[in-house]
Design a protein around this motif. Structure first.
Motif, PDB file in Angstrom:
ATOM      1  N   THR A 209       1.064  -1.164  -0.544  1.00  0.00           N
ATOM      2  CA  THR A 209       0.389   0.050   0.007  1.00  0.00           C
ATOM      3  C   THR A 209       0.916   1.430   0.186  1.00  0.00           C
ATOM      4  OG1 THR A 209      -0.183   0.260   2.059  1.00  0.00           O
ATOM      5  CG2 THR A 209      -2.291  -1.236   1.827  1.00  0.00           C
ATOM      6  N   VAL A 210       0.217   2.409  -0.362  1.00  0.00           N
ATOM      7  CA  VAL A 210       0.723   3.598  -0.498  1.00  0.00           C
ATOM      8  C   VAL A 210       0.956   4.068   0.909  1.00  0.00           C
ATOM      9  CG1 VAL A 210       0.407   4.088  -2.454  1.00  0.00           C
ATOM     10  CG2 VAL A 210      -0.997   4.828  -1.073  1.00  0.00           C
ATOM     11  N   TRP A 211       0.854   3.922   1.930  1.00  0.00           N
ATOM     12  CA  TRP A 211       0.507   4.334   2.790  1.00  0.00           C
ATOM     13  C   TRP A 211       0.831   3.604   4.545  1.00  0.00           C
ATOM     14  CZ3 TRP A 211      -4.637   2.870   1.028  1.00  0.00           C
ATOM     15  CH2 TRP A 211      -4.587   1.973   1.638  1.00  0.00           C
ATOM     16  N   ALA A 212       1.611   2.235   3.208  1.00  0.00           N
ATOM     17  CA  ALA A 212       2.099   1.317   4.906  1.00  0.00           C
ATOM     18  C   ALA A 212       3.089   0.543   3.848  1.00  0.00           C
ATOM     19  CB  ALA A 212       1.585   0.219   5.689  1.00  0.00           C
ATOM     20  N   GLY A 213       3.897   0.647   2.691  1.00  0.00           N
ATOM     21  CA  GLY A 213       4.951  -0.093   2.454  1.00  0.00           C
ATOM     22  C   GLY A 213       3.681  -1.598   1.859  1.00  0.00           C
ATOM     23  N   GLN A 214       4.570  -2.775   1.560  1.00  0.00           N
ATOM     24  CA  GLN A 214       4.456  -4.748   1.839  1.00  0.00           C
ATOM     25  C   GLN A 214       3.898  -4.283   2.863  1.00  0.00           C
ATOM     26  OE1 GLN A 214       7.403  -6.994  -0.534  1.00  0.00           O
ATOM     27  NE2 GLN A 214       7.312  -8.228   1.178  1.00  0.00           N
ATOM     28  N   ILE A 215       2.567  -5.240   2.914  1.00  0.00           N
ATOM     29  CA  ILE A 215       1.601  -5.945   3.891  1.00  0.00           C
ATOM     30  C   ILE A 215       2.365  -7.336   4.349  1.00  0.00           C
ATOM     31  CG2 ILE A 215      -0.509  -5.746   5.176  1.00  0.00           C
ATOM     32  CD1 ILE A 215       1.326  -2.763   5.082  1.00  0.00           C
ATOM     33  N   THR A 216       2.101  -7.979   2.480  1.00  0.00           N
ATOM     34  CA  THR A 216       1.683  -9.406   2.955  1.00  0.00           C
ATOM     35  C   THR A 216       3.426  -9.388   2.152  1.00  0.00           C
ATOM     36  OG1 THR A 216       0.666  -9.802   0.274  1.00  0.00           O
ATOM     37  CG2 THR A 216      -0.429  -9.293   2.890  1.00  0.00           C
ATOM     38  N   PRO A 217       4.064 -10.897   2.421  1.00  0.00           N
ATOM     39  CA  PRO A 217       3.516 -11.688   3.043  1.00  0.00           C
ATOM     40  C   PRO A 217       3.859 -11.510   4.846  1.00  0.00           C
ATOM     41  CG  PRO A 217       5.267 -12.726   2.457  1.00  0.00           C
ATOM     42  CD  PRO A 217       4.926 -10.916   1.769  1.00  0.00           C
ATOM     43  N   LEU A 218       2.912 -11.894   6.083  1.00  0.00           N
ATOM     44  CA  LEU A 218       3.236 -11.676   7.162  1.00  0.00           C
ATOM     45  C   LEU A 218       3.492 -12.598   7.858  1.00  0.00           C
ATOM     46  CD1 LEU A 218      -0.106  -8.863   8.636  1.00  0.00           C
ATOM     47  CD2 LEU A 218       2.637  -8.285   7.941  1.00  0.00           C
ATOM     48  N   PRO A 219       4.148 -13.109   9.313  1.00  0.00           N
ATOM     49  CA  PRO A 219       4.064 -14.019   9.682  1.00  0.00           C
ATOM     50  C   PRO A 219       2.439 -14.778  10.050  1.00  0.00           C
ATOM     51  CG  PRO A 219       5.345 -12.520  10.376  1.00  0.00           C
ATOM     52  CD  PRO A 219       4.305 -11.677   9.498  1.00  0.00           C
ATOM     53  N   ARG A 220       2.659 -15.948  10.316  1.00  0.00           N
ATOM     54  CA  ARG A 220       1.950 -17.211  10.174  1.00  0.00           C
ATOM     55  C   ARG A 220       1.198 -16.418  11.324  1.00  0.00           C
ATOM     56  NH1 ARG A 220       0.476 -21.059   6.723  1.00  0.00           N
ATOM     57  NH2 ARG A 220       1.652 -21.499   5.900  1.00  0.00           N
ATOM     58  N   GLY A 221      -0.264 -16.320  11.011  1.00  0.00           N
ATOM     59  CA  GLY A 221      -1.340 -16.173  13.589  1.00  0.00           C
ATOM     60  C   GLY A 221      -2.391 -15.729  12.807  1.00  0.00           C
ATOM     61  N   GLY A 222      -3.281 -14.739  13.408  1.00  0.00           N
ATOM     62  CA  GLY A 222      -4.847 -14.545  13.151  1.00  0.00           C
ATOM     63  C   GLY A 222      -5.100 -13.458  12.257  1.00  0.00           C
ATOM     64  N   VAL A 223      -6.556 -13.396  12.247  1.00  0.00           N
ATOM     65  CA  VAL A 223      -6.397 -11.423  11.690  1.00  0.00           C
ATOM     66  C   VAL A 223      -5.555 -10.639  11.871  1.00  0.00           C
ATOM     67  CG1 VAL A 223      -8.777  -9.927  10.905  1.00  0.00           C
ATOM     68  CG2 VAL A 223      -8.809 -12.045  10.937  1.00  0.00           C
ATOM     69  N   GLN A 224      -5.676  -9.494  11.930  1.00  0.00           N
ATOM     70  CA  GLN A 224      -4.454  -8.143  12.289  1.00  0.00           C
ATOM     71  C   GLN A 224      -4.707  -6.987  12.197  1.00  0.00           C
ATOM     72  OE1 GLN A 224      -0.129  -7.870  12.245  1.00  0.00           O
ATOM     73  NE2 GLN A 224      -0.357 -10.707  11.627  1.00  0.00           N
ATOM     74  N   ARG A 225      -5.788  -6.441  12.574  1.00  0.00           N
ATOM     75  CA  ARG A 225      -5.765  -4.993  11.998  1.00  0.00           C
ATOM     76  C   ARG A 225      -5.758  -3.518  12.665  1.00  0.00           C
ATOM     77  NH1 ARG A 225     -11.429  -5.848  12.007  1.00  0.00           N
ATOM     78  NH2 ARG A 225     -12.183  -7.562  11.945  1.00  0.00           N
ATOM     79  N   ILE A 226      -5.132  -2.985  11.680  1.00  0.00           N
ATOM     80  CA  ILE A 226      -4.929  -1.322  12.136  1.00  0.00           C
ATOM     81  C   ILE A 226      -5.559  -0.592  11.228  1.00  0.00           C
ATOM     82  CG2 ILE A 226      -2.705  -0.094  11.879  1.00  0.00           C
ATOM     83  CD1 ILE A 226      -1.165  -2.646  10.412  1.00  0.00           C
ATOM     84  N   ARG A 227      -6.003   0.669  12.907  1.00  0.00           N
ATOM     85  CA  ARG A 227      -6.411   1.413  12.856  1.00  0.00           C
ATOM     86  C   ARG A 227      -5.939   2.875  12.192  1.00  0.00           C
ATOM     87  NH1 ARG A 227     -11.422   0.949  13.330  1.00  0.00           N
ATOM     88  NH2 ARG A 227     -12.102   3.696  13.129  1.00  0.00           N
ATOM     89  N   PHE A 228      -6.279   3.897  11.836  1.00  0.00           N
ATOM     90  CA  PHE A 228      -6.263   4.939  12.003  1.00  0.00           C
ATOM     91  C   PHE A 228      -6.218   6.471  12.678  1.00  0.00           C
ATOM     92  CE2 PHE A 228      -4.267   1.930   8.433  1.00  0.00           C
ATOM     93  CZ  PHE A 228      -3.329   2.276   8.671  1.00  0.00           C
ATOM     94  N   ASP A 229      -5.758   6.624  13.129  1.00  0.00           N
ATOM     95  CA  ASP A 229      -5.687   7.905  13.840  1.00  0.00           C
ATOM     96  C   ASP A 229      -5.278   9.564  13.336  1.00  0.00           C
ATOM     97  OD1 ASP A 229      -7.389   6.171  16.359  1.00  0.00           O
ATOM     98  OD2 ASP A 229      -4.524   6.393  17.227  1.00  0.00           O
ATOM     99  N   THR A 230      -4.536   9.159  12.406  1.00  0.00           N
ATOM    100  CA  THR A 230      -3.964  10.020  10.966  1.00  0.00           C
ATOM    101  C   THR A 230      -4.964  10.136  10.181  1.00  0.00           C
ATOM    102  OG1 THR A 230      -1.639  10.693  12.554  1.00  0.00           O
ATOM    103  CG2 THR A 230      -2.231  11.676  10.028  1.00  0.00           C
ATOM    104  N   PRO A 231      -5.948  10.860   9.792  1.00  0.00           N
ATOM    105  CA  PRO A 231      -6.369  10.593   8.379  1.00  0.00           C
ATOM    106  C   PRO A 231      -5.206  10.306   7.356  1.00  0.00           C
ATOM    107  CG  PRO A 231      -7.241  12.260   9.573  1.00  0.00           C
ATOM    108  CD  PRO A 231      -6.148  12.399  10.623  1.00  0.00           C
ATOM    109  N   VAL A 232      -5.510   9.337   6.270  1.00  0.00           N
ATOM    110  CA  VAL A 232      -5.060   9.086   5.239  1.00  0.00           C
ATOM    111  C   VAL A 232      -6.506   8.957   4.202  1.00  0.00           C
ATOM    112  CG1 VAL A 232      -3.688   7.169   3.603  1.00  0.00           C
ATOM    113  CG2 VAL A 232      -3.872   7.274   5.991  1.00  0.00           C
TER     114      VAL A 232
END
Length: 278
Positions: A209-232
């Motif tokens: 993504t343009v706001w967080a760079g490379q996201i996948t692949p992530l280490p094995r695990g469950g659903v991961q949520r990231i909220r954004f307090d500073t608007p994108v």
């Protein structure tokens, strides 16, 4: 029909993630002769049009992934009115979200709640809304752009399989887009909530993504949520992410979309092309 079903079935036992990571490593190779051989072979095989690329020289890219996610020259994709296609590709399905279900292929539906990582509250926002699915083939431009303007509120990574997402698998693998690894991007728009889901697939080495760079692949695990307090904030037509090798974008809108009369399932579309109005 038999061949497409066989193609889908043989994918079940394959080590999806291992194959994808091996291909991902090769796609990041910087050895000039090997990188150039891969790029040239790919251009020939898939008849890639380099004339519209910002850098038309295939040997100028540092890696195969740099070539694959190449930028287009300015003005190559004019942005239309209303809701526009987020990517070049095939508009595989579109229409209303009926009883919380989206159409995958003839005879196959999947739930918005499963697509959104089991989030029932998020799925309820899209009851009575509309969806559209764009499949990116290997020859397509692989950057993903905003279909309408919006402000990012949450990003959700959902682990899963990495089935291929071509016509054969969409027809024969139930709940395909809700089974594969995916990145869900929630936006607030002037038309209400919108979700743009970047679906991983076989040999898709990464999603960025343009706001967080490379996201996948992530280490094995469950659903991961990231909220954004500073608007994108991203405007319509602005780049939001990219696939390192091809996949699918599923868009969900909380309001009904009046789709253009000229489009139909299976139609080729380009990024910025008007698909309808919300």
């Amino acid at each position: 029909m038999l061949l497409s079903r066989l193609f889908a079935l043989i994918q079940y036992p394959l080590p999806h993630h291992l194959l994808s990571r091996l291909v991902g490593g090769l796609a990041e190779c910087r050895t000039p002769w090997l990188k150039n051989a891969l790029v040239q072979a790919f251009i020939r095989q898939f008849r890639v049009d380099m004339d519209e690329a910002a850098e038309p020289d295939p040997t100028a890219y540092a890696t195969f992934n740099d070539f694959f996610t190449r930028e287009l020259e300015e003005g190559a994709r004019p942005i239309g009115e209303g809701m526009v296609s987020p990517a070049d590709g095939t508009l595989s399905q579109f229409g209303p979200i009926e009883a919380g279900q989206l159409l995958q292929a003839k005879g196959h539906r999947f739930s918005a709640m499963e697509l959104l990582g089991g989030d029932g509250e998020a799925a309820r926002r899209f009851l009575g809304g509309s969806f559209a699915t764009v499949y990116l083939s290997p020859s397509d431009y692989h950057r993903v752009h905003m279909p309408v303007s919006g402000t990012l509120t949450e990003m959700v990574y959902v682990p899963g399989r990495l089935f291929s997402v071509n016509a054969a698998t969409t027809e024969h693998v139930p709940n395909l887009f809700a089974r594969n690894e995916r990145l869900i991007c929630h936006f607030d728009t002037e038309h209400g909530p919108m979700a743009v889901v970047l679906v991983g697939a076989m040999i898709v080495a990464a999603i960025e993504t343009v706001w967080a760079g490379q996201i996948t692949p992530l280490p094995r695990g469950g659903v991961q949520r990231i909220r954004f307090d500073t608007p994108v904030r991203l405007e319509k037509g602005e780049e939001m992410g990219r696939f390192k090798l091809g996949s699918t974008v599923v868009m969900a809108f909380s309001e009904p979309v009046s789709f253009a009369d000229a489009i139909e399932p299976g139609a080729k579309v380009q990024m910025g092309q008007t698909l309808g109005s919300v």
